[in-house]
Write an enzyme that holds these catalytic residues in place. Structure first.
Site, PDB file in Angstrom:
ATOM      1  CG  ASP A 167      40.218  42.524  38.728  1.00  0.00           C
ATOM      2  OD1 ASP A 167      39.021  42.706  38.428  1.00  0.00           O
ATOM      3  OD2 ASP A 167      41.001  41.840  38.030  1.00  0.00           O
ATOM      4  CE  LYS A 203      32.901  43.102  36.585  1.00  0.00           C
ATOM      5  NZ  LYS A 203      34.355  42.918  36.391  1.00  0.00           N
ATOM      6  CD  GLU A 206      37.146  45.212  35.116  1.00  0.00           C
ATOM      7  OE1 GLU A 206      37.104  44.597  34.032  1.00  0.00           O
ATOM      8  OE2 GLU A 206      36.340  45.001  36.043  1.00  0.00           O
ATOM      9  CG  ASP A 231      39.776  43.479  30.321  1.00  0.00           C
ATOM     10  OD1 ASP A 231      39.782  42.236  30.443  1.00  0.00           O
ATOM     11  OD2 ASP A 231      39.603  44.249  31.278  1.00  0.00           O
TER      12      ASP A 231
HETATM   13  N1  LIG Z   1      44.676  29.800  29.216  1.00  0.00           N
HETATM   14  C1  LIG Z   1      43.425  30.198  29.054  1.00  0.00           C
HETATM   15  N2  LIG Z   1      42.799  30.028  27.871  1.00  0.00           N
HETATM   16  C2  LIG Z   1      41.533  30.406  27.704  1.00  0.00           C
HETATM   17  N3  LIG Z   1      40.786  30.981  28.652  1.00  0.00           N
HETATM   18  C3  LIG Z   1      41.360  31.174  29.856  1.00  0.00           C
HETATM   19  C4  LIG Z   1      42.695  30.802  30.117  1.00  0.00           C
HETATM   20  N4  LIG Z   1      42.980  31.123  31.385  1.00  0.00           N
HETATM   21  C5  LIG Z   1      41.863  31.664  31.911  1.00  0.00           C
HETATM   22  N5  LIG Z   1      40.890  31.698  30.988  1.00  0.00           N
HETATM   23  C6  LIG Z   1      39.528  32.181  31.160  1.00  0.00           C
HETATM   24  O1  LIG Z   1      39.564  33.536  31.577  1.00  0.00           O
HETATM   25  C7  LIG Z   1      38.416  33.819  32.367  1.00  0.00           C
HETATM   26  C8  LIG Z   1      38.821  34.509  33.631  1.00  0.00           C
HETATM   27  O2  LIG Z   1      39.524  35.658  33.290  1.00  0.00           O
HETATM   28  P1  LIG Z   1      39.658  36.878  34.299  1.00  0.00           P
HETATM   29  O3  LIG Z   1      40.080  36.393  35.611  1.00  0.00           O
HETATM   30  O4  LIG Z   1      40.463  37.897  33.614  1.00  0.00           O
HETATM   31  O5  LIG Z   1      38.146  37.318  34.324  1.00  0.00           O
HETATM   32  P2  LIG Z   1      37.407  38.200  35.393  1.00  0.00           P
HETATM   33  O6  LIG Z   1      38.276  39.326  35.770  1.00  0.00           O
HETATM   34  O7  LIG Z   1      36.900  37.328  36.456  1.00  0.00           O
HETATM   35  O8  LIG Z   1      36.157  38.678  34.563  1.00  0.00           O
HETATM   36  P3  LIG Z   1      35.743  40.117  34.029  1.00  0.00           P
HETATM   37  O9  LIG Z   1      36.966  40.915  33.851  1.00  0.00           O
HETATM   38  O10 LIG Z   1      35.046  39.783  32.756  1.00  0.00           O
HETATM   39  O11 LIG Z   1      34.814  40.625  35.053  1.00  0.00           O
HETATM   40  C9  LIG Z   1      37.729  32.499  32.648  1.00  0.00           C
HETATM   41  O12 LIG Z   1      36.602  32.369  31.800  1.00  0.00           O
HETATM   42  C10 LIG Z   1      38.791  31.487  32.276  1.00  0.00           C
HETATM   43  O13 LIG Z   1      38.210  30.282  31.811  1.00  0.00           O
HETATM   44 MG   LIG Z   2      38.745  41.173  34.842  1.00  0.00          MG
END
Ligand SMILES: Nc1ncnc2c1ncn2[C@@H]1O[C@H](COP(=O)(O)OP(=O)(O)OP(=O)(O)O)[C@@H](O)[C@H]1O
Ligand SMILES: [Mg+2]
Lengths: 509, 398
Positions: free
Chosen positions: A8, A71, A154, A177
């Site tokens: 991922d 990204k 995803e 998502d």
């Molecule tokens: N408890 C929470 N409340 C609000 N936001 C949160 C919480 N936990 C994580 N996040 C937010 O979620 C985001 C990260 O999520 P995730 O890891 O799913 O994204 P990613 O996979 O890196 O991004 P994408 O899928 O968009 O490429 C960050 O912006 C983080 O601040």
């Molecule tokens: Mg993601």
């Protein structure tokens, strides 16, 4: 059979997972024990490259030497707010190269964990990614010296991971998502054997948790301006510190009604406080946009808001409570959160990887789940002149099952026409302004043709996401010209090879 | 519902700042006012979806924003939003103007920049001149002054000759004292171009190469544009191409170069000879190459490409086929094959204009791209009228 792992590759966080022959999946942790690797790259002044958690820490001290959120720039030129390229010590780094560093780090973890060199991967991308972004992701893999066996959406990955526990029912699922940088809504039909078909996708490549952080940060800057007449953006360290605190506050607000953090500005302390209600009104516009996207996607899927059986929440930002209320209000269903929200996408990718590896034991569920059916997330068409207006005539509409193909007839526009130019577009709109040109080519008729002479244009989109458009003389069947779109990206082949060689020689952790 | 009933959905801006026009923008009428809220929703969602599509996101976001502002106005009692009406140049400025007095060079810079960005050019120039009197030794302020005049000269604002000449003198001194200052060269060439002193720009070109070892792209573009207005036009086009080649991924350079090439192409309008057909085509192909890959610039060049491709085409009077293009392949490049039996060329028809009993002209003048390409071009037949004639009443062209 050589191993394949699932990755991922997130905007903020990346995860690598592996599924064994019996269908048992594990998330592979790095030597520091972390299962999630922040997608941050830091370039130290001695020439070393650091990826992940330690890079995040260094980025606070030296923000200009760290790249994040790249990204968002995949397939584009730039991911920085000011539209400039990311440059450090005179070298410019493309989003693809930066992503390849993250991939390399994850694969290094996997190789040492599985005690063999990993060369093949399944990488996930937002369903709403278009062709150039997908090609850029493949390229990132190639630069890292990997074979990208498959690019997986995803939401589909999340649904695979979720679905293995609850098979047997036929249902229509909405996957919501919302990650760090991108937003995807997908409606998919799940058959009783677990087979998945995407019915409609919508989304926003430029909306995610990072934008909410920015809104909070803006509010911080306003209050600091009001109280101390100081400009937060002028003080780089205070700014980066505030940005991290903004994210912490946002996360706190998912569980609490108010949150606060101390900030320092110009040597003075300052307690910043925010309530959940204020946060929600701060991001009202994004909430409105998200609602519109969900409604548009449901409309595209047909069957109305009542036709959804399950709502699956994916991505860190889906933890923000207002979004589950929003979805409940729209669909009437209580959204489901998986236990490992942050790991499901990688897990789904690993399961598919195991299936593609083809060595699963017959007793495991892997053998019995069907491969997910891919659909085109955007339409594909060609430019035609209609009357005096240039339009995009769609040949493969969005939502078509891949492999897909189609054909249309067009006509020459003048007497003695010798040549024709073919343009391939991405998008379902008729208005040429709202589509993206993916490629073009020029060809000759065997001899001059009169006006209104027929031309046959055929298009195919195969399972490797390769697009081919061909034009033939409609009367004689003679071939005129074609467009082949495979891994076309902004980097040329030689640039790619250079990047790969460069990466090989790097000292990096 | 028929397609045309939905036309309002695709209108980007209201045509006047009135309630009636705002309602029309949301399809009221033909819909009744009770459907207003629904229509607003539908239009917003349509443009929202466009703003996430693969192309044209900028325009779509802008329209989405206009929809939101008009929603506030119509449903929430706000006032009519500023700067949204079609054709209005009004630009919203949210930044506050810094105080009008300055005690440091930094404050002066900020003030002049703010005035310039708001279009208050004369005040910007006068303020910069005050600075020049206060710090006569400062190169920075000297550049600021000539830069303020040069920026104004690049717009519709009429800069006085006195200001222009003073700024030219000032920047000439700076380029002598600081020959490696890139901004100073840009400023000087822009000012010379604004004064129509093209021969001096040509001399400048060699001098810049000597001092800097090459010409920075922004200056290259200024010189290219100046050359278009001299007999050395083709060299100007070459420079525009060089500018694009220096960074093919820069959309801004592509836009600027393409508009330079279009300006060059327009010099051959109206087409009145076979040589002009060739020259016009050459200039348009440069414009097309410059625009390549940037959708918004391609849209700009497209009518010219179409005219370049078709102008030398023959029109067969009385043929139905002329009206029967249904869906036709685009952007072909057409190689004329001489035909002794030929009727008139399209450019000849446009050049001769409307005359009794000649329907071809009216058929052509209905084609919007032909009128777009010739906007502002003088024809004999146009005489004192500004608009092209409508087709005669009662004539059916089909
Ligand atoms: N408890 C929470 N409340 C609000 N936001 C949160 C919480 N936990 C994580 N996040 C937010 O979620 C985001 C990260 O999520 P995730 O890891 O799913 O994204 P990613 O996979 O890196 O991004 P994408 O899928 O968009 O490429 C960050 O912006 C983080 O601040
Ligand atoms: Mg993601």
């Amino acid at each position: 059979m050589s191993e394949i792992v699932g990755i991922d590759l997130g905007t903020t966080n990346s995860v690598v997972a592996w599924t064994d022959q019996n269908g048992r999946t594990e998330i592979i942790a790095g030597p520091e024990g972390s299962r999630i690797v922040p997608s941050v790259v830091y370039f130290d002044p001695e020439g070393g490259i650091i990826v992940g958690e330690r890079a995040t820490q260094f980025s606070v001290i030296e923000p200009t030497r760290a790249a994040r959120l790249f990204k968002r720039g995949m397939g584009l030129n730039s991911f920085l707010n000011n539209g400039e390229k990311f440059t450090v010590d005179g070298k410019t780094w493309s989003p693809e190269e930066l992503s390849s560093l993250v991939l390399k780090k994850l694969v290094t973890h996997a190789s040492s964990h599985l005690r063999q060199e990993i060369k093949r991967v399944v990488i996930t991308v937002p369903a709403y990614f278009g062709e150039p972004e997908r090609a850029a992701t493949r390229l990132a893999g190639e630069i890292a010296g990997l074979e990208v066996v498959r690019i997986l959406n995803e939401p589909t990955a999340a649904a695979i991971a979720h679905g293995i526990d609850q098979r047997g029912q036929q249902s229509r699922m909405l996957v919501f998502d919302l990650g760090g940088g991108t937003f995807d809504v997908t409606v998919m039909d799940i058959a009783s054997d677990g087979g998945m078909t995407v019915v409609a996708t919508g989304g926003d490549r430029q909306l995610g948790g990072a934008d909410f952080d920015a809104m909070i940060l803006e509010q911080m800057a306003d209050e600091i301006d009001l109280k101390f007449a100081l400009d937060l953006t002028e003080d780089l360290y205070a700014f980066v510190d505030a940005r991290n605190k903004a994210e912490e506050i946002k996360k706190d607000l998912s569980a609490m009604q108010t949150a606060q953090r101390p900030l320092t500005i110009g040597g003075k302390p300052f307690m910043f406080q925010l309530s959940r209600a204020n946060f929600e009104s701060m991001i009202a516009q994004q909430i409105g946009d998200i609602r519109d996207t969900v409604m548009n996607t449901l409309e595209m899927a047909g069957g109305g808001t009542g036709g959804i059986d399950e709502v699956l929440m994916v991505g860190g930002s889906s933890r923000i409570p207002i979004f589950s209320s929003l979805l409940k209000e729209i669909t009437g269903k209580e959204p489901i959160f998986s236990r490992n929200l942050d790991e499901d996408v990688a897990k789904g990718a690993a399961i598919l990887a195991a299936k593609l590896r083809g060595d699963a034991s017959p007793q495991s569920f892997i053998d019995s789940i069907p491969l997910p059916v891919d659909v085109a997330s955007h339409g594909l068409g060609v430019s035609l002149l209609e009357g005096e207006k240039m339009v995009n005539r769609v040949i493969i509409p969005s939502g078509s099952r891949i492999p897909a193909s189609g054909e249309i007839e067009a006509f020459t526009i003048t007497d003695d026409q010798m040549q024709l130019q073919l343009e391939l577009n991405e998008g379902d709109e008729v208005d040429i302004q709202f589509v993206r040109k993916l490629g073009e080519s020029l060809g000759n008729f065997p001899k001059p043709r009169p006006m209104s002479h027929p031309i046959r244009i055929s298009m195919s989109y195969d399972a490797d996401q390769m697009i081919q458009v061909k034009a033939f003389d409609g009367k004689t069947g003679d071939f005129i010209c074609e467009i082949n779109l495979k891994h076309e990206t902004l980097l040329s082949m030689s640039e790619r090879d250079k990047a790969r060689d460069f990466l090989k020689g790097l000292d990096f952790e | 519902m028929s397609e045309s009933n939905h036309d309002w959905m695709f209108v980007e801006r209201p045509s006047a700042a009135t309630r009636v026009e705002a309602l029309k923008y949301f399809g009221v009428p033909p819909s009744s006012e009770t459907e207003l809220a629904t229509n607003i929703n539908t239009k917003r969602r349509r443009w929202h979806s466009r703003s996430n599509g693969p192309g044209g996101a900028e325009i779509a976001k802008l329209v989405k924003d206009i929809v939101r502002q008009l929603e506030d106005y119509l449903l929430k009692g706000g006032s009519f939003p500023e700067g949204v009406v079609a054709g209005s140049q009004a630009q919203q400025q949210s930044r506050q103007l810094p105080p009008p007095n300055f005690s440091s060079i930094e404050q002066l810079l900020e003030l002049v920049e703010a005035l310039t960005s708001r279009g208050q050019y004369q005040r910007a120039i006068d303020t910069a001149r005050e600075g020049l009197n206060k710090w006569p030794e400062s190169t920075e302020v000297a550049i600021l002054f000539s830069f303020a005049v040069a920026s104004a000269a690049g717009t519709e604002f009429q800069v006085s000759n006195a200001d222009l000449n003073e700024a030219i003198r000032t920047s000439q001194i700076v380029t002598q004292n600081e020959p490696t200052n890139v901004t100073a060269w840009w400023t000087l060439s822009t000012l010379l171009a604004a004064s129509g002193r093209y021969e001096e720009i040509l001399l400048l070109e060699a001098e810049i190469v000597r001092k800097l070892g090459g010409i920075p792209v922004p200056t290259l573009l200024v010189i290219a544009r100046a050359l278009i207005r001299t007999p050395d036009m083709w060299r100007g086009l070459e420079m525009a191409l060089r500018a694009v080649e220096s960074d093919p991924t820069d959309a801004g350079i592509r836009l600027e170069s393409a508009t330079i090439a279009i300006e060059a192409a327009r010099k051959f309008l109206p087409i009145d000879s076979a040589e002009k057909v060739t020259d016009f085509r050459k200039a348009v192909s440069v414009a097309a190459w410059c625009a390549h890959g940037v959708a918004s610039v391609e849209v700009l060049v497209r009518p010219f490409r179409m005219w370049a491709e078709r102008c030398d085409d023959k029109m067969f009077t009385g043929s139905h086929r002329f009206r029967s293009f249904v869906s036709i392949i685009t952007l072909f490049i057409w190689l004329p094959i001489h035909n002794a039996q030929a009727n008139k060329r399209l450019w000849e028809i446009v050049l001769n204009g409307p005359s009794d009993g000649q329907l071809e002209f009216y058929a052509l003048s209905e084609m919007k791209y032909i009128q777009d390409v010739h906007a502002g071009i003088k024809f004999m037949w146009l005489e004192n009228r500004i608009s092209w004639p409508q087709k005669p009443i009662g004539v059916d062209l089909n």
